[in-house]
Design a protein around this motif. Structure first.
Motif, PDB file in Angstrom:
ATOM      1  N   GLU A   3      21.332  10.132  46.538  1.00 21.76           N
ATOM      2  CA  GLU A   3      20.327  11.196  46.500  1.00 21.76           C
ATOM      3  C   GLU A   3      19.009  10.722  45.883  1.00 21.76           C
ATOM      4  OE1 GLU A   3      21.724  15.082  45.356  1.00 21.76           O
ATOM      5  OE2 GLU A   3      19.793  15.564  44.435  1.00 21.76           O
ATOM      6  N   ASP A   4      19.106  10.032  44.750  1.00 18.99           N
ATOM      7  CA  ASP A   4      17.857   9.744  44.043  1.00 18.99           C
ATOM      8  C   ASP A   4      17.044   8.630  44.701  1.00 18.99           C
ATOM      9  OD1 ASP A   4      16.119  10.396  41.822  1.00 18.99           O
ATOM     10  OD2 ASP A   4      16.537   8.359  41.166  1.00 18.99           O
ATOM     11  N   SER A   5      17.690   7.498  45.027  1.00 17.90           N
ATOM     12  CA  SER A   5      16.916   6.414  45.659  1.00 17.90           C
ATOM     13  C   SER A   5      16.408   6.870  47.029  1.00 17.90           C
ATOM     14  CB  SER A   5      17.752   5.136  45.780  1.00 17.90           C
ATOM     15  OG  SER A   5      18.931   5.364  46.517  1.00 17.90           O
TER      16      SER A   5
ATOM     17  N   ARG B 164      20.311   4.859  49.231  1.00 17.03           N
ATOM     18  CA  ARG B 164      21.582   5.572  49.385  1.00 17.03           C
ATOM     19  C   ARG B 164      21.578   6.847  48.528  1.00 17.03           C
ATOM     20  NH1 ARG B 164      25.652   1.751  45.683  1.00 17.03           N
ATOM     21  NH2 ARG B 164      25.504   3.047  43.807  1.00 17.03           N
TER      22      ARG B 164
ATOM     23  N   ASP C  56      30.146   9.540  39.536  1.00 15.64           N
ATOM     24  CA  ASP C  56      30.262   8.099  39.792  1.00 15.64           C
ATOM     25  C   ASP C  56      28.862   7.515  39.977  1.00 15.64           C
ATOM     26  OD1 ASP C  56      29.545   9.060  42.226  1.00 15.64           O
ATOM     27  OD2 ASP C  56      31.290   8.344  43.318  1.00 15.64           O
TER      28      ASP C  56
ATOM     29  N   ILE D 263      17.690  -3.183  37.797  1.00 17.10           N
ATOM     30  CA  ILE D 263      16.457  -3.048  37.000  1.00 17.10           C
ATOM     31  C   ILE D 263      16.255  -1.603  36.518  1.00 17.10           C
ATOM     32  CG2 ILE D 263      15.199  -5.034  37.913  1.00 17.10           C
ATOM     33  CD1 ILE D 263      14.105  -3.345  40.122  1.00 17.10           C
TER      34      ILE D 263
ATOM     35  N   GLY E 101      23.509   8.141  40.426  1.00 15.93           N
ATOM     36  CA  GLY E 101      22.654   9.219  40.917  1.00 15.93           C
ATOM     37  C   GLY E 101      22.620  10.424  39.987  1.00 15.93           C
TER      38      GLY E 101
ATOM     39  N   TYR F  46      26.289   1.722  50.033  1.00 20.38           N
ATOM     40  CA  TYR F  46      27.694   1.785  49.591  1.00 20.38           C
ATOM     41  C   TYR F  46      28.465   0.627  50.222  1.00 20.38           C
ATOM     42  CZ  TYR F  46      26.257   6.262  47.790  1.00 20.38           C
ATOM     43  OH  TYR F  46      25.600   7.234  47.082  1.00 20.38           O
TER      44      TYR F  46
HETATM   45  O1  TRH Z   1      24.161   5.461  42.634  1.00 20.42           O
HETATM   46  P1  TRH Z   1      24.222   6.475  43.720  1.00 20.42           P
HETATM   47  O2  TRH Z   1      25.193   6.247  44.766  1.00 20.42           O
HETATM   48  O3  TRH Z   1      24.452   7.835  43.044  1.00 20.42           O
HETATM   49  C1  TRH Z   1      24.989   9.058  43.456  1.00 20.42           C
HETATM   50  C2  TRH Z   1      26.353   9.267  42.877  1.00 20.42           C
HETATM   51  O4  TRH Z   1      27.294   8.590  43.647  1.00 20.42           O
HETATM   52  C3  TRH Z   1      26.632  10.725  42.807  1.00 20.42           C
HETATM   53  O5  TRH Z   1      27.946  11.001  42.400  1.00 20.42           O
HETATM   54  C4  TRH Z   1      26.321  11.415  44.073  1.00 20.42           C
HETATM   55  O6  TRH Z   1      26.385  12.763  43.800  1.00 20.42           O
HETATM   56  C5  TRH Z   1      24.920  11.084  44.505  1.00 20.42           C
HETATM   57  O7  TRH Z   1      24.747   9.669  44.603  1.00 20.42           O
HETATM   58  C6  TRH Z   1      24.569  11.699  45.819  1.00 20.42           C
HETATM   59  O8  TRH Z   1      22.779   6.571  44.432  1.00 20.42           O
HETATM   60  P2  TRH Z   1      21.390   7.240  43.975  1.00 20.42           P
HETATM   61  O9  TRH Z   1      21.507   8.728  44.029  1.00 20.42           O
HETATM   62  O10 TRH Z   1      20.355   6.631  44.769  1.00 20.42           O
HETATM   63  O11 TRH Z   1      21.190   6.809  42.464  1.00 20.42           O
HETATM   64  C7  TRH Z   1      20.893   5.506  42.077  1.00 20.42           C
HETATM   65  C8  TRH Z   1      20.030   5.523  40.820  1.00 20.42           C
HETATM   66  O12 TRH Z   1      19.965   4.224  40.268  1.00 20.42           O
HETATM   67  C9  TRH Z   1      18.598   5.946  41.094  1.00 20.42           C
HETATM   68  O13 TRH Z   1      18.129   6.760  40.024  1.00 20.42           O
HETATM   69  C10 TRH Z   1      17.824   4.643  41.100  1.00 20.42           C
HETATM   70  C11 TRH Z   1      18.603   3.858  40.079  1.00 20.42           C
HETATM   71  N1  TRH Z   1      18.489   2.400  40.175  1.00 20.42           N
HETATM   72  C12 TRH Z   1      17.887   1.704  39.131  1.00 20.42           C
HETATM   73  O14 TRH Z   1      17.415   2.332  38.160  1.00 20.42           O
HETATM   74  N2  TRH Z   1      17.836   0.348  39.202  1.00 20.42           N
HETATM   75  C13 TRH Z   1      18.319  -0.361  40.248  1.00 20.42           C
HETATM   76  O15 TRH Z   1      18.234  -1.607  40.241  1.00 20.42           O
HETATM   77  C14 TRH Z   1      18.904   0.371  41.326  1.00 20.42           C
HETATM   78  C15 TRH Z   1      19.442  -0.380  42.520  1.00 20.42           C
HETATM   79  C16 TRH Z   1      18.988   1.739  41.251  1.00 20.42           C
END
Ligand code: TRH
Length: 392
Positions: free
Chosen positions: A283-285, A281, A19, A263, A22, A204
């Motif tokens: 993992e990646d951000s 939130r 979902d 973005i 991330g 979230y």
């Molecule tokens: O989107 P996330 O909640 O992603 C995930 C998934 O839910 C996944 O299933 C779960 O396993 C994991 O979290 C822990 O949050 P995350 O991880 O921060 O990922 C967001 C990505 O989106 C990150 O690479 C940054 C990117 N992003 C952009 O490129 N542009 C934007 O404007 C924003 C707000 C985020």
């Protein structure tokens, strides 16, 4: 961080989008680093091109195969298909145990020598990870073994995704106010919004956003809250008095809320560098906020039976044992705190500890650098495995 030149040069990553963003966010970052920094020939299999396109607008949602930024992208549409041994990469990474196609595994088992097969797991600061990192998992019927690879925060784990260029790029951006102001102007901010204290918000839907909106309006210092479209939609729309679409903004009291478009990933990094405080939130951000060297509050991905509370505490204990104000705000933000919450007081205490947080963040960067970055560590492990296989 140094470059490694493993003899194995072809690497495939398999990514299923469970979902949000991330899963693809992490795999795309890893793919780019392996291709651009380590000069590997990288192929990325991904099942959801529309999520991918949101973080990387160059992606064509309708292409079965395409090359983006030097990486071959394959739209992973099903588990069917026969593969020849020539199609198999030297290193195969499956992200989050995503079940790569059986035909691909059959072909892997026929390769001589066998490819290195890794299952890249999710990030947690819990101690058990150290015992599971790099453990082998032999295939039940085929002569091939997969190894677990865990990112993490200690020397006994794989470390965190971190490109060699990120620290110099970030410090250049943060020390050049004209550069960061130009970036924010392009996102639509006015000079007043740029001059204010800037907070980015990515969380979230269950985050208690309304409580902090209330507190921020009452502050003495002006605050600009930057929210990507789709995040906290209900609370932000209620504040704005209209649907929270990109470009919408409104000031009330000390607070201006501005909705940004979603973005591309490199710009999201810049947004984190440009803000004074980041709410992140998943993992990646969450990891990117650590590289921004600015105070951040983490909204952890929720799990059944509140398993995530344990994960959250493990991280807070590792990262900020001596920062009760940051811990308290994070626990409240994640719904861990019981009873009535005084948000104004939590915010005041958090704001007062910003200098300590900055010191800690520099110490944290040095500590993480000692572990080495995930891509380099992963390649070193793969390289050692490949050498073992050649000697057998
Ligand atoms: O989107 P996330 O909640 O992603 C995930 C998934 O839910 C996944 O299933 C779960 O396993 C994991 O979290 C822990 O949050 P995350 O991880 O921060 O990922 C967001 C990505 O989106 C990150 O690479 C940054 C990117 N992003 C952009 O490129 N542009 C934007 O404007 C924003 C707000 C985020």
């Amino acid at each position: 961080m140094h470059q490694t030149n493993p003899p194995a040069t072809r690497l495939s990553i398999f990514c299923k989008v469970v979902d949000n963003y991330g899963d693809i966010g992490i795999c795309w970052r890893l793919a780019r680093q392996l291709a651009h920094e380590h000069m590997l020939q990288v192929e990325l299999w991904v099942d959801d091109l529309s999520s991918f396109r949101r973080i990387c607008p160059e992606v064509d949602m309708h292409a079965a195969h395409q090359t983006v930024q030097g990486i071959q992208i394959q739209h992973w549409q099903n588990q069917d298909g026969q593969f020849s041994t020539e199609q198999i990469a030297d290193i195969v990474i499956e992200f989050f145990a995503c079940d790569i196609p059986p035909g691909y595994i059959q072909a892997m088992a026929q390769c001589e020598p066998r490819p290195v097969w890794l299952n890249l797991e999710g990030l947690t600061a819990e101690e058990w990870v150290e015992g599971c990192h790099t453990l082998p998992s032999p295939h039940p019927s085929l002569p091939i073994t997969k190894h677990f690879f865990f990112p993490g925060f200690t020397i006994k784990t794989g470390g965190l995704l971190c490109e060699a260029e990120i620290a110099p790029q970030r410090s250049h951006f943060q020390s050049d106010t004209a550069y960061s102001a130009a970036f924010l102007r392009e996102l639509g901010l006015t000079p007043e919004e740029i001059a204010a204290q800037k907070i980015s918000l990515f969380c979230y839907p269950h985050a208690p956003v309304a409580a902090l909106l209330e507190v921020w309006q009452q502050q003495e210092q002006a605050i600009t809250l930057l929210v990507p479209e789709g995040v906290a939609h209900t609370e932000i729309s209620a504040f704005l008095g209209q649907p929270a679409r990109a470009g919408a903004y409104l000031s009330r009291g000390a607070l201006t809320v501005r909705v940004l478009p979603f973005i591309p990933q490199p710009d999201y990094d810049r947004l984190l560098w440009a803000c004074d405080i980041n709410f992140v939130r998943g993992e990646d951000s969450f990891v990117r906020a650590q590289w921004a060297c600015r105070p951040f509050i983490w909204h952890i991905y929720p799990q059944d039976e509140n398993l995530h509370h344990k994960k959250l505490r493990a991280f807070l204990n590792a990262h900020q044992p001596s920062l009760p104000a940051a811990q308290q705000l994070t626990l409240a933000w994640n719904g861990v705190t019981q009873g009535a919450i005084n948000w104004a007081q939590l915010w005041r205490e958090f704001s007062a500890s910003k200098a300590d947080i900055s010191k800690l963040s520099q110490h944290w960067q040095r500590k993480m650098a000692e572990i080495g970055d995930l891509a380099t560590n992963l390649l070193q492990f793969a390289h050692a495995q490949a050498q073992d296989r050649r000697q057998k």
